[in-house]
Motif scaffolding. Sequence first.
Motif, PDB file in Angstrom:
ATOM      1  N   PHE A 211     -31.807  16.899  78.826  1.00  0.00           N
ATOM      2  CA  PHE A 211     -32.182  16.845  80.190  1.00  0.00           C
ATOM      3  C   PHE A 211     -31.589  15.541  80.769  1.00  0.00           C
ATOM      4  CE2 PHE A 211     -35.226  14.905  83.183  1.00  0.00           C
ATOM      5  CZ  PHE A 211     -35.429  15.846  84.160  1.00  0.00           C
ATOM      6  N   VAL A 212     -31.459  14.692  80.219  1.00  0.00           N
ATOM      7  CA  VAL A 212     -30.960  13.220  80.540  1.00  0.00           C
ATOM      8  C   VAL A 212     -29.510  13.335  81.024  1.00  0.00           C
ATOM      9  CG1 VAL A 212     -30.408  10.819  79.955  1.00  0.00           C
ATOM     10  CG2 VAL A 212     -32.734  11.799  79.615  1.00  0.00           C
ATOM     11  N   ALA A 213     -28.708  13.944  79.870  1.00  0.00           N
ATOM     12  CA  ALA A 213     -27.529  14.189  80.385  1.00  0.00           C
ATOM     13  C   ALA A 213     -27.041  15.068  81.132  1.00  0.00           C
ATOM     14  CB  ALA A 213     -26.638  14.700  78.504  1.00  0.00           C
ATOM     15  N   ALA A 214     -27.874  16.204  81.311  1.00  0.00           N
ATOM     16  CA  ALA A 214     -27.577  17.053  82.298  1.00  0.00           C
ATOM     17  C   ALA A 214     -27.928  16.417  83.906  1.00  0.00           C
ATOM     18  CB  ALA A 214     -28.187  18.440  82.208  1.00  0.00           C
ATOM     19  N   VAL A 215     -29.014  15.787  84.041  1.00  0.00           N
ATOM     20  CA  VAL A 215     -29.507  15.060  85.179  1.00  0.00           C
ATOM     21  C   VAL A 215     -28.572  14.382  85.931  1.00  0.00           C
ATOM     22  CG1 VAL A 215     -31.144  13.844  86.504  1.00  0.00           C
ATOM     23  CG2 VAL A 215     -31.803  15.918  85.221  1.00  0.00           C
ATOM     24  N   TYR A 216     -28.012  13.398  85.087  1.00  0.00           N
ATOM     25  CA  TYR A 216     -27.075  12.241  85.663  1.00  0.00           C
ATOM     26  C   TYR A 216     -25.499  12.573  85.516  1.00  0.00           C
ATOM     27  CZ  TYR A 216     -30.070   8.795  86.852  1.00  0.00           C
ATOM     28  OH  TYR A 216     -31.148   7.974  87.365  1.00  0.00           O
ATOM     29  N   ALA A 217     -25.365  13.991  84.736  1.00  0.00           N
ATOM     30  CA  ALA A 217     -23.844  14.500  84.938  1.00  0.00           C
ATOM     31  C   ALA A 217     -23.106  14.436  86.236  1.00  0.00           C
ATOM     32  CB  ALA A 217     -23.971  15.845  84.037  1.00  0.00           C
ATOM     33  N   PRO A 218     -23.947  15.153  86.940  1.00  0.00           N
ATOM     34  CA  PRO A 218     -23.290  15.259  88.756  1.00  0.00           C
ATOM     35  C   PRO A 218     -22.874  13.869  89.152  1.00  0.00           C
ATOM     36  CG  PRO A 218     -25.237  16.835  88.293  1.00  0.00           C
ATOM     37  CD  PRO A 218     -25.123  15.830  87.007  1.00  0.00           C
ATOM     38  N   LEU A 219     -23.776  13.083  88.903  1.00  0.00           N
ATOM     39  CA  LEU A 219     -23.506  11.535  89.523  1.00  0.00           C
ATOM     40  C   LEU A 219     -22.283  10.975  89.012  1.00  0.00           C
ATOM     41  CD1 LEU A 219     -24.253   9.261  91.193  1.00  0.00           C
ATOM     42  CD2 LEU A 219     -25.617   8.379  89.190  1.00  0.00           C
ATOM     43  N   LEU A 220     -22.054  11.197  87.556  1.00  0.00           N
ATOM     44  CA  LEU A 220     -21.023  10.488  86.967  1.00  0.00           C
ATOM     45  C   LEU A 220     -19.669  11.699  87.445  1.00  0.00           C
ATOM     46  CD1 LEU A 220     -22.510  10.017  83.362  1.00  0.00           C
ATOM     47  CD2 LEU A 220     -22.047   8.330  85.248  1.00  0.00           C
ATOM     48  N   LEU A 221     -19.952  12.843  87.395  1.00  0.00           N
ATOM     49  CA  LEU A 221     -18.843  13.757  87.810  1.00  0.00           C
ATOM     50  C   LEU A 221     -18.341  13.382  89.166  1.00  0.00           C
ATOM     51  CD1 LEU A 221     -19.802  17.129  86.468  1.00  0.00           C
ATOM     52  CD2 LEU A 221     -17.815  15.938  85.650  1.00  0.00           C
TER      53      LEU A 221
END
Length: 540
Positions: free
Chosen positions: A97-107
């Motif tokens: 969940f943590v990796a998925a939620v903040y992945a768009p911000l990093l992308l």
Amino acid sequence: MADLSVILDFCRLIISLLLIVLFACLEKRKSVRPDLLYGRPSVPIPVRFLDGYKDRKMYCAASCSLGYLAMDLLTLTGRVDAIPAVKAFVLLFGMFFVAAVYAPLLLSITTRHTLIGSIVGLCYTLGSFGVHMMEAIENDFGYSPAFILFYFLPAFVCDVLLFLLFIKRLYTNIKTKQFTTKFTDVVSTHQVRYVEFLFKNYKIDYGTSFGRLHWLIYKCRPDFKYPINIVFASTIATTIVYLVFLWFIYLPSYFQELIRRYIDIVQSSNHTFRAVELQFSSLFLDDNPLFLIFKYDWYVASVIGLLVASFHIYMLLLRYRKNILKLYKGENSQLINEFRKSSPIEVVAWSLKFKGYLIAYTLWGYLICTVVVWLILSIIIGGCYVLNEIDLLADAIETVAQYLILPVITWVLFLLQKLLTRFFFLQPKINPDDQYRPLNIDNRRCFEFLGYYWIFNNLIVGFISSILRIIKSFSISLFMIGCLERPLLLRGFEQYDRGFFSYVSMLYLDVAHNHPILRVFISHIWGPKIEEKQTGTINP
């Protein structure tokens, strides 16, 4: 309110997965069926850990918010009322969940489609700021306003900073009318400078007094930059340690609040042991001087633990730069000689663990250091208080002083040995300008005679020295648990320290892909061809 929080988290997860799919469709596959669906979707890159040096401020601000979500995951796992197996699955799902939620911000930071990335980043940053603001306003556990302020202040600062950086990028895109970028840079500016400085003597200009002070704290080098790999993991580790520190500072007040609630419940009851429970519970209130000693010792230990953890991260940055620059020069230090037999499979696998190990080791180092320092302070100060209350403090000090007579005498005898060695057992200097006397024994009869007599004296010194050795080893190991750049095990056993192994593996991989001479050479040979090949394509 809990159901609303679950619904909001579920919505955040769905939106994040849709945005990940959007960024995946913007990229084009190179090798796996590039003819299928025009080569889309491809695997998007959230963070360029291998050779990333750009946008480090944005990654730093984003990783701070990521640290808050990781902290919420850890506290949520502890509050789940279930068996350990279920908690393990909750923790694994929370990691996803943590990796998925903040992945768009990093992308949105990494993507070469800067216009879309800036828009998504702005919306995501506003959403993150809103979530943090809502959590601060709700204050479900009734924390004090000062605690809420210090807890969420770094998150608000990083969200505002990230918002301004996205605004700046969006303004640049509109002004220049360039909505995409080409990843044609084979070499970074600092790598070119590194090669240039090899052909001339480089001297640092200290400048003003502030510049000299800054130089003492951290020596800037134009030919070096920390990669995103180090900045990202260090920021998350610092954020989590800071949040745990605030929890530790708040812990005594929270514990006392629970005791007061328990006292209210006991006072309203009429069971047999009511008086005993009230008397025992009153020991944990501020009216008890001994509890106040333990409380303030806890505050001091928490501050010491925070300073030690911060020092570990600071030393990691310095040691990383020192080690990587030495490896660039081809110096085969002991750091690398221990791992020359490692296969590339082991190097790559363990280098992937470095970022997670850095966060975990730093957190464990802070926890263990804080608890142990608190125990030591509580035993010493609390013991002195108790002995003083029963009028035994003077007797205890006298007893300790008597036991210290033997170590003092042995230390004096050791100094006598050094003085005899310096002025009586070594031959005179050959030349007056020599720094030391030659390593040659003079007055051998006296040396042999005193060597026999000192066997028994040094036996006592050896017992005391062994105790000091244990204390030193324990103290150094205690304060160095959070360090990955130094092995805690003895020489020859470093390969069993997996944290140190992951650090060295990361150095191996970094040198193999980012050596400045290699990068500059490739840029001169293949740079024009790579730029020509990528012109007009979507995938970098």
